[in-house]
Every structure is written in C-alpha cells, then in structure tokens.
Design an enzyme around this catalytic site. Structure first.
Site, PDB file in Angstrom:
ATOM      1  N   LYS A 115      12.344 -49.949 -70.095  1.00  0.00           N
ATOM      2  CA  LYS A 115      12.063 -48.772 -70.921  1.00  0.00           C
ATOM      3  C   LYS A 115      11.547 -47.520 -69.892  1.00  0.00           C
ATOM      4  O   LYS A 115      11.132 -47.817 -68.751  1.00  0.00           O
ATOM      5  CB  LYS A 115      10.913 -49.124 -71.706  1.00  0.00           C
ATOM      6  N   ARG A 174      15.577 -59.835 -81.378  1.00  0.00           N
ATOM      7  CA  ARG A 174      16.663 -60.510 -82.205  1.00  0.00           C
ATOM      8  C   ARG A 174      17.163 -61.715 -81.418  1.00  0.00           C
ATOM      9  O   ARG A 174      17.552 -62.823 -82.163  1.00  0.00           O
ATOM     10  CB  ARG A 174      17.718 -59.544 -82.419  1.00  0.00           C
TER      11      ARG A 174
END
Length: 462
Positions: free
Chosen positions: A241, A315
């Site tokens: 990030k 996920r």
C-alpha cells in the site's frame, strides 16, 4: 458545575412556563444546554423538529450529552424514565430507554491506553423508574459494552493485538460465559488445509491462527455462522500500500471485532440462539517468505485461486472460513469484513453494504435502521463473474475490471459458500472509523457490526 445534574426536556413545565429560560434554551445552538433553576443544575434537551424522531436520534442525543458532561467532570446525571420516554413519545418506551442508555455509555467511550496524561472520565447515568425500566437500562448497558469491546479491539495497536495475542484476548473475554473458545494454531491449520490463511500469513513474524467461538443458547435453533476477517495489520504485502499514514490498517480486523462483539452481546443477554463465530487471523506483511503475485492457492474444496494482488488478501482467508462454515453445516452464514475501498466510494462513510440473499438483505437493512448499524443491500451482478477468470487457475483474487470492486469481491466469496446455506456478505470498509466525535461516536473505531450481527442472529433464531 455541580457534581449532580438532572436531565430534562424542553417541554418540561419548569422550562415551558419560564419565558426567560424558555427563550435561552430555544436560542442555544446545540441540541442541549445547561441551566440553573432554583439552585439546581439541569441539562435541557431541546425539541429538534428538523430531524425525524428515531432510535438513532435517541442514541445520538444521549451520546452528545454524555460526552459534554464527561468533559466537564460531572459525576452523575439523573433522569426520570417517563421524562425520557415523553421526549420521544412517538417511539416505544422500553426501546427508547435502552437506546438512551446505549447512546450515553458509548458517547463516553474513549481509548486512552497510550495517553498516560489522560484519565478517562465518564458521567454516570441514573435512570429513575420501576423494574421494567431497570431491565431496559441493563440491556442498554450490555449493548454498549459489546460495541465498546469491538471498538477496543479495532483501536488496539498491531504490536499488541496480532494473530498470536488475539486468541488470548478472546479467551479472557469469554471466560465465565457459555461461550467455548477453540484456537486452531498453525499446525492445526496445516492439518485442516486452510491454505488461504497459511498463504497470506507467510510473511509475518506472527504465526496465523483461526478461532472458533461456539455458543449454544438453544441447540435446537438453526446454526448461524458469523465469519469475521481478522487481518490485524494490512500492509498490502508485496503489493504494498502507499499513503502518508497507514496506521488505520490495524483496523483491518474490523470484521473480527464485529463478530466478537456480536458474540459478547448474544452471550451476555443469554440469547436463545445456536451460533459459531469463525475468525481467520493473519498479519499481511512483505518479506522474503511472503506470497508473490502470480502464485496459485489450492483450497480444501478443490478450487484454485491465482493471487493477482496480495492486497486483496481478505477474501483469501475468508474463503477458508466459508468452507469451514460448510463443514459445520451452518444454515445461515454472515461474513463481515473491511474488504474493499470501493464500498466507501459507493455508499460513503455512514452505512455498510450487504450482498447475498435478497430477502435476508432486506431484513438486515430493517434491523440496521433500528439499531444504528446502517446497511444498504447491494447487487451481485452475474455479468461481472467472468472478470474473475484466470489463465492459470479456477479464478483470480482480483477482477479484471477497473470498477465494481465491492461487487466482484462478493462474487469471489460466493464461490466458497455452501450451496445449502443462506448467505450474506457485509462490507464495512467505509464505516470502520469516524473522523470526528459526534453523537455516540468518538474520533476512532466505530465498533460497527456487533449490534447488527447479534440482532440479525436473534431475528433468524426466532
């Protein structure tokens, strides 16, 4: 100011029949104000006709008063139950009292663990009334405590709350309750083929874990599995990030905090429900052992997933938990996660998104409208399914589209949901924290989802 104040409403005769005080209250800019009458201090709640009356308004009103009085170090506030109910006469009395107490307690919330110069101060609320009133008061306090626990988990720093310490926190939280805490360590995860959790956690110095919280308030009820994403810090992994301040990424376990808070509420209220909470716990770090983009994960159910982006890690671990929910034969499955920034782009910062069973989504929205964890039903668009295609595996963990990120994340998760189960997916990324203190929220984690999931569980367990 006195150490004891009385909370009354603008319609009270002591205000309505005193023109000077009445005008003072009316012209006060805030939703409440302090006045001195006959040597007694009062907090007067104004009649706000601009905002529709709702339980959320009750909570927000109480939260604002609580925070104000706490900042002034007022020891005790006294209110009469009938006065509170009359102030929101359009609503059911017991629900109003519970909401008022809940909002009051949460409005006083502070996370000052790492501010030694600050001592948290709460103004105690005393509500005068009969036994039924005190029952409503107790319920409000329990609901606030459960939400505050979720907030504490989310606010905690990542070197203190990590995949190795998180299970111990939960053990302590649920000791002396009817909740059974089962901790699956790395070796057990390998035995159970939880390869998503193992893969995402590879780069961290902390070993991954998987916690199951089991509560059988009524074993005859349908089994409800509450699944929470427990990424205690998300750097993005190799797909690192960027940003000036990534400290909020310690809140990427907001889903885990939500299901832990929900279980707290269910257990403390002795809910007639049959619930299992499933929390995969990892830290997503870049390292020479981290999963690399392009690698393929083979799941226990045989599905294979190419890792297109290591920052779509939530996920990958939720997939293991959904498979586990199927092994336990859960009739209802609700997973919750700070999953995508896209949901914030779609819905903003005031409500989460829910995907899956349309009838249950509509019911969850009604529940959120009442308890303050607002949510909006979102679609799972079949035309976007092909965007998850991979040349090397059954699917990719990211979509080839540059839009609809929250929808395609939901489509990915749906592939791991047991066919026999009724399933909902809640994306809470946009509502995990507040940028300023207002109502019963502090400038910190919200604790979103604890009340929503507990009340939903109660609803489907009727």
């Amino acid at each position: 100011m006195s150490n004891v104040v009385k909370v009354i409403f603008e319609s009270n005769s002591a205000i309505a029949e005193n023109e000077t005080v009445k005008n003072f209250v009316k012209n006060s800019p805030a939703g409440h104000c302090s006045v001195l009458l006959n040597d007694e201090h009062y907090v007067v709640v104004k009649n706000d006709e601009k905002t529709p009356v709702s339980l959320e308004k009750v909570r927000a009103t109480a939260g604002n008063i609580s925070r104000d009085l706490g900042s002034r170090k007022v020891e005790t506030a006294v209110a009469v139950a009938d006065d509170i109910a009359a102030g929101f006469a359009e609503l059911e009395k017991e629900a109003v009292l519970t909401a008022f107490v809940e909002g009051w307690e949460l409005g006083a919330y502070q996370f000052v663990t790492y501010k030694p110069s600050v001592t948290a101060f709460n103004t105690a609320l005393e509500v005068e009334g009969d036994e039924s009133v005190q029952s409503a008061v107790t319920t409000g306090k329990i609901r606030a405590e459960a939400t505050a626990f979720s907030r504490d988990l989310m606010n905690e720093v990542s070197n203190v709350l990590n995949p190795e310490t998180f299970p111990e926190v939960l053990k302590k939280q649920f000791e002396d309750t009817d909740v059974e805490v089962n901790v699956l360590d790395k070796e057990k995860l390998e035995e159970m083929e939880m390869n998503g959790v193992l893969t995402v956690g590879r780069g961290s110095t902390y070993k991954p874990a998987f916690v199951e919280l089991v509560y059988k308030g009524d074993a005859s009820k349908p089994l409800v599995a509450l699944v929470g994403k427990g990424v205690t810090f998300d750097t993005g992994g190799i797909s690192l990030k960027s940003g000036k301040d990534l400290s909020d990424m310690r809140m990427d376990m907001g889903g885990a905090a939500a299901v832990a808070g929900a279980m707290t509420l269910l257990a403390k209220t002795k809910a007639k429900a049959n619930v299992v909470v499933l929390i995969p716990m990892v830290e997503n770090m870049p390292d020479n052992t981290s999963v690399l983009p392009g690698e393929v994960i083979t799941y226990k159910n045989g599905l294979t997933v190419q890792v297109g982006n290591t920052d779509a890690e939530g996920r990958l671990i939720l997939a293991d938990a959904l498979i586990r929910a199927g092994e336990l034969n859960a009739e209802y499955i609700v997973n919750i996660a700070t999953l995508t920034g896209a949901i914030g782009n779609a819905l903003g910062t005031e409500l989460g998104g829910v995907f899956g069973d349309e009838e249950l989504s509509a019911e969850m929205k009604k529940i959120g409208d009442q308890n303050g964890d607002f949510i909006w039903p979102m679609p799972l668009v079949e035309a976007y399914e092909s965007s998850l295609d991979s040349d090397y595996a059954d699917m990719n963990n990211i979509s080839s589209l540059n839009m609809a990120g929250s929808i395609t994340a939901g489509l990915f998760l749906r592939r791991f949901v047991p066919k026999e189960s009724k399933w909902l997916h809640v994306d809470m990324a946009g509502v995990m924290d507040k940028s300023k203190a207002s109502g019963y929220y502090a400038k910190s984690a919200t604790g979103y989802g604890a009340r929503l999931l507990a009340d939903f569980t109660t609803f489907v367990s009727k």
